[in-house]
Design a protein around this motif. Structure first.
Motif, PDB file in Angstrom:
ATOM      1  N   VAL A  31       0.799  -0.988  -0.008  1.00  0.00           N
ATOM      2  CA  VAL A  31       0.044  -0.055   0.086  1.00  0.00           C
ATOM      3  C   VAL A  31       0.931   1.166   0.166  1.00  0.00           C
ATOM      4  CG1 VAL A  31      -1.671   1.386   1.225  1.00  0.00           C
ATOM      5  CG2 VAL A  31      -1.704  -1.104   1.319  1.00  0.00           C
ATOM      6  N   PHE A  32       0.472   2.170  -0.814  1.00  0.00           N
ATOM      7  CA  PHE A  32       1.392   3.412  -0.728  1.00  0.00           C
ATOM      8  C   PHE A  32       0.551   4.615  -1.188  1.00  0.00           C
ATOM      9  CE2 PHE A  32       1.384   1.109  -4.761  1.00  0.00           C
ATOM     10  CZ  PHE A  32       1.137   1.949  -5.926  1.00  0.00           C
ATOM     11  N   SER A  33       0.968   5.778  -0.831  1.00  0.00           N
ATOM     12  CA  SER A  33       0.109   7.231  -1.251  1.00  0.00           C
ATOM     13  C   SER A  33       0.446   7.592  -2.514  1.00  0.00           C
ATOM     14  CB  SER A  33       0.582   7.825  -0.168  1.00  0.00           C
ATOM     15  OG  SER A  33       1.639   8.623  -0.375  1.00  0.00           O
ATOM     16  N   GLU A  34      -0.415   8.433  -2.930  1.00  0.00           N
ATOM     17  CA  GLU A  34      -0.129   9.003  -4.225  1.00  0.00           C
ATOM     18  C   GLU A  34       1.023   9.931  -4.328  1.00  0.00           C
ATOM     19  OE1 GLU A  34      -3.480  11.839  -5.383  1.00  0.00           O
ATOM     20  OE2 GLU A  34      -3.962  12.334  -3.090  1.00  0.00           O
ATOM     21  N   MET A  35       1.492  10.134  -3.383  1.00  0.00           N
ATOM     22  CA  MET A  35       2.996  10.998  -3.215  1.00  0.00           C
ATOM     23  C   MET A  35       3.918   9.927  -3.506  1.00  0.00           C
ATOM     24  SD  MET A  35       2.104  14.260  -3.153  1.00  0.00           S
ATOM     25  CE  MET A  35       3.924  14.759  -2.567  1.00  0.00           C
ATOM     26  N   GLU A  36       3.994   8.695  -3.109  1.00  0.00           N
ATOM     27  CA  GLU A  36       5.004   7.875  -3.565  1.00  0.00           C
ATOM     28  C   GLU A  36       4.917   6.969  -4.773  1.00  0.00           C
ATOM     29  OE1 GLU A  36       5.647   5.836   0.700  1.00  0.00           O
ATOM     30  OE2 GLU A  36       3.433   5.706   0.205  1.00  0.00           O
ATOM     31  N   ILE A  37       3.871   7.411  -5.711  1.00  0.00           N
ATOM     32  CA  ILE A  37       3.897   6.846  -6.741  1.00  0.00           C
ATOM     33  C   ILE A  37       4.865   6.968  -7.620  1.00  0.00           C
ATOM     34  CG2 ILE A  37       2.450   6.644  -9.269  1.00  0.00           C
ATOM     35  CD1 ILE A  37      -0.121   7.381  -7.663  1.00  0.00           C
ATOM     36  N   GLY A  38       5.932   5.884  -8.255  1.00  0.00           N
ATOM     37  CA  GLY A  38       6.783   5.820  -8.989  1.00  0.00           C
ATOM     38  C   GLY A  38       6.431   6.127 -10.480  1.00  0.00           C
ATOM     39  N   SER A  39       7.773   6.262 -11.030  1.00  0.00           N
ATOM     40  CA  SER A  39       7.510   6.303 -12.701  1.00  0.00           C
ATOM     41  C   SER A  39       8.530   5.288 -13.387  1.00  0.00           C
ATOM     42  CB  SER A  39       7.504   7.690 -13.149  1.00  0.00           C
ATOM     43  OG  SER A  39       8.791   8.149 -13.184  1.00  0.00           O
ATOM     44  N   HIS A  40       8.055   4.591 -14.499  1.00  0.00           N
ATOM     45  CA  HIS A  40       8.788   3.720 -15.246  1.00  0.00           C
ATOM     46  C   HIS A  40       8.993   4.372 -16.601  1.00  0.00           C
ATOM     47  CE1 HIS A  40      10.507  -0.262 -16.558  1.00  0.00           C
ATOM     48  NE2 HIS A  40       9.820  -0.034 -17.460  1.00  0.00           N
ATOM     49  N   PRO A  59       5.824   1.932  -6.390  1.00  0.00           N
ATOM     50  CA  PRO A  59       7.326   2.231  -5.900  1.00  0.00           C
ATOM     51  C   PRO A  59       8.258   1.082  -5.399  1.00  0.00           C
ATOM     52  CG  PRO A  59       5.726   3.092  -4.256  1.00  0.00           C
ATOM     53  CD  PRO A  59       4.891   2.490  -5.505  1.00  0.00           C
ATOM     54  N   TYR A  60       7.443  -0.141  -5.010  1.00  0.00           N
ATOM     55  CA  TYR A  60       7.991  -1.133  -4.632  1.00  0.00           C
ATOM     56  C   TYR A  60       8.686  -2.088  -5.454  1.00  0.00           C
ATOM     57  CZ  TYR A  60       6.271   0.928  -0.174  1.00  0.00           C
ATOM     58  OH  TYR A  60       5.930   1.679   0.759  1.00  0.00           O
ATOM     59  N   CYS A  61       7.741  -2.688  -6.524  1.00  0.00           N
ATOM     60  CA  CYS A  61       7.911  -3.413  -7.392  1.00  0.00           C
ATOM     61  C   CYS A  61       8.034  -3.082  -8.843  1.00  0.00           C
ATOM     62  CB  CYS A  61       7.148  -4.592  -7.286  1.00  0.00           C
ATOM     63  SG  CYS A  61       5.443  -4.533  -7.804  1.00  0.00           S
ATOM     64  N   GLU A  62       7.640  -1.736  -9.227  1.00  0.00           N
ATOM     65  CA  GLU A  62       7.503  -1.081 -10.451  1.00  0.00           C
ATOM     66  C   GLU A  62       6.767  -1.783 -11.329  1.00  0.00           C
ATOM     67  OE1 GLU A  62      11.173  -0.479 -12.226  1.00  0.00           O
ATOM     68  OE2 GLU A  62      11.840   0.883 -10.587  1.00  0.00           O
ATOM     69  N   ASN A  63       5.623  -2.330 -10.858  1.00  0.00           N
ATOM     70  CA  ASN A  63       4.590  -2.790 -11.503  1.00  0.00           C
ATOM     71  C   ASN A  63       3.578  -1.834 -11.840  1.00  0.00           C
ATOM     72  OD1 ASN A  63       1.770  -4.160 -12.120  1.00  0.00           O
ATOM     73  ND2 ASN A  63       2.974  -6.089 -11.625  1.00  0.00           N
ATOM     74  N   THR A  64       2.932  -1.863 -13.101  1.00  0.00           N
ATOM     75  CA  THR A  64       1.858  -0.685 -13.411  1.00  0.00           C
ATOM     76  C   THR A  64       0.431  -1.170 -13.091  1.00  0.00           C
ATOM     77  OG1 THR A  64       1.761  -1.552 -15.562  1.00  0.00           O
ATOM     78  CG2 THR A  64       3.340  -0.003 -15.174  1.00  0.00           C
ATOM     79  N   ASP A  65       0.322  -2.297 -12.594  1.00  0.00           N
ATOM     80  CA  ASP A  65      -1.110  -2.636 -12.228  1.00  0.00           C
ATOM     81  C   ASP A  65      -1.258  -2.366 -10.916  1.00  0.00           C
ATOM     82  OD1 ASP A  65      -1.613  -3.447 -14.782  1.00  0.00           O
ATOM     83  OD2 ASP A  65      -0.916  -5.555 -14.310  1.00  0.00           O
ATOM     84  N   PHE A  66      -2.265  -1.286 -10.323  1.00  0.00           N
ATOM     85  CA  PHE A  66      -2.695  -0.845  -9.165  1.00  0.00           C
ATOM     86  C   PHE A  66      -3.649  -0.147  -9.112  1.00  0.00           C
ATOM     87  CE2 PHE A  66       0.475   2.392 -10.476  1.00  0.00           C
ATOM     88  CZ  PHE A  66      -0.342   3.836 -10.209  1.00  0.00           C
ATOM     89  N   GLU A  67      -4.551  -0.202  -7.991  1.00  0.00           N
ATOM     90  CA  GLU A  67      -5.885   0.655  -7.884  1.00  0.00           C
ATOM     91  C   GLU A  67      -5.969   1.148  -6.642  1.00  0.00           C
ATOM     92  OE1 GLU A  67      -9.577  -1.858  -7.479  1.00  0.00           O
ATOM     93  OE2 GLU A  67      -8.030  -3.720  -7.736  1.00  0.00           O
ATOM     94  N   GLU A  68      -6.949   2.097  -6.406  1.00  0.00           N
ATOM     95  CA  GLU A  68      -7.081   2.837  -5.220  1.00  0.00           C
ATOM     96  C   GLU A  68      -7.475   1.833  -4.162  1.00  0.00           C
ATOM     97  OE1 GLU A  68     -10.023   6.523  -3.888  1.00  0.00           O
ATOM     98  OE2 GLU A  68      -9.688   6.253  -5.849  1.00  0.00           O
ATOM     99  N   ALA A  69      -6.712   2.085  -2.794  1.00  0.00           N
ATOM    100  CA  ALA A  69      -7.135   1.122  -1.470  1.00  0.00           C
ATOM    101  C   ALA A  69      -8.128   1.880  -0.793  1.00  0.00           C
ATOM    102  CB  ALA A  69      -5.739   1.119  -1.069  1.00  0.00           C
ATOM    103  N   VAL A  70      -8.686   1.019  -0.094  1.00  0.00           N
ATOM    104  CA  VAL A  70      -9.688   1.395   0.877  1.00  0.00           C
ATOM    105  C   VAL A  70      -9.490   0.995   2.103  1.00  0.00           C
ATOM    106  CG1 VAL A  70     -12.387   1.315   1.434  1.00  0.00           C
ATOM    107  CG2 VAL A  70     -11.799   1.279  -0.899  1.00  0.00           C
ATOM    108  N   GLU A  71      -9.756   1.984   3.172  1.00  0.00           N
ATOM    109  CA  GLU A  71      -9.411   1.360   4.601  1.00  0.00           C
ATOM    110  C   GLU A  71     -10.706   0.431   5.092  1.00  0.00           C
ATOM    111  OE1 GLU A  71      -7.842   3.171   8.637  1.00  0.00           O
ATOM    112  OE2 GLU A  71      -8.431   4.608   7.100  1.00  0.00           O
ATOM    113  N   CYS A  72     -10.145  -0.613   5.773  1.00  0.00           N
ATOM    114  CA  CYS A  72     -11.471  -1.364   6.383  1.00  0.00           C
ATOM    115  C   CYS A  72     -11.807  -0.823   7.669  1.00  0.00           C
ATOM    116  CB  CYS A  72     -10.605  -2.805   6.576  1.00  0.00           C
ATOM    117  SG  CYS A  72     -11.898  -3.999   7.407  1.00  0.00           S
ATOM    118  N   LYS A  73     -13.158  -0.759   7.788  1.00  0.00           N
ATOM    119  CA  LYS A  73     -13.707  -0.201   8.915  1.00  0.00           C
ATOM    120  C   LYS A  73     -13.788  -1.039  10.121  1.00  0.00           C
ATOM    121  CE  LYS A  73     -15.662   3.330   6.517  1.00  0.00           C
ATOM    122  NZ  LYS A  73     -14.445   4.288   6.078  1.00  0.00           N
TER     123      LYS A  73
END
Length: 105
Positions: A31-40, A59-73
């Motif tokens: 899980v990462f924030s929008e400020m941490e998004i890397g670029s390839h 930013p961890y594995c340089e994979n381009t498949d990610f989506e918005e995360a939701v916090e579990c209530k």
């Protein structure tokens, strides 16, 4: 999130700030924030020079498949928005269903 700022008169006032969006990588699960998004970046020959292509990536594995995360209530962990129709993660859904079955049966 609440933050406190001072107005022109010097009084403390409360202001609600929007939480920064979080994302989860479909490859490594980090899980990462929008400020941490890397670029390839890739460079390809083009004419007498090079053309650059750039993609947003984890930013961890340089994979381009990610989506918005939701916090579990329920547990506070993060999960992919597409993995649940509720405000709780799939693991907590299983636990809730187990508890529900104990009560009903």
């Amino acid at each position: 999130m609440l933050i406190y700022i001072r107005n022109q008169e010097g009084d403390l006032i409360r202001e609600r700030k929007n939480k920064m969006k979080k994302f989860i990588c479909e490859n490594c699960g980090e899980v990462f924030s929008e400020m941490e998004i890397g670029s390839h970046n890739e460079y390809h020959p083009y004419g007498n020079g090079y053309a650059a292509e750039s993609w947003a990536c984890c930013p961890y594995c340089e994979n381009t498949d990610f989506e918005e995360a939701v916090e579990c209530k329920r547990c506070g962990g993060y999960f992919a928005e597409s993995k649940s129709d509720y405000d709780i993660c799939p693991e907590c859904q299983k636990k809730v269903m187990k508890e529900f079955r104990k009560i009903v049966l």
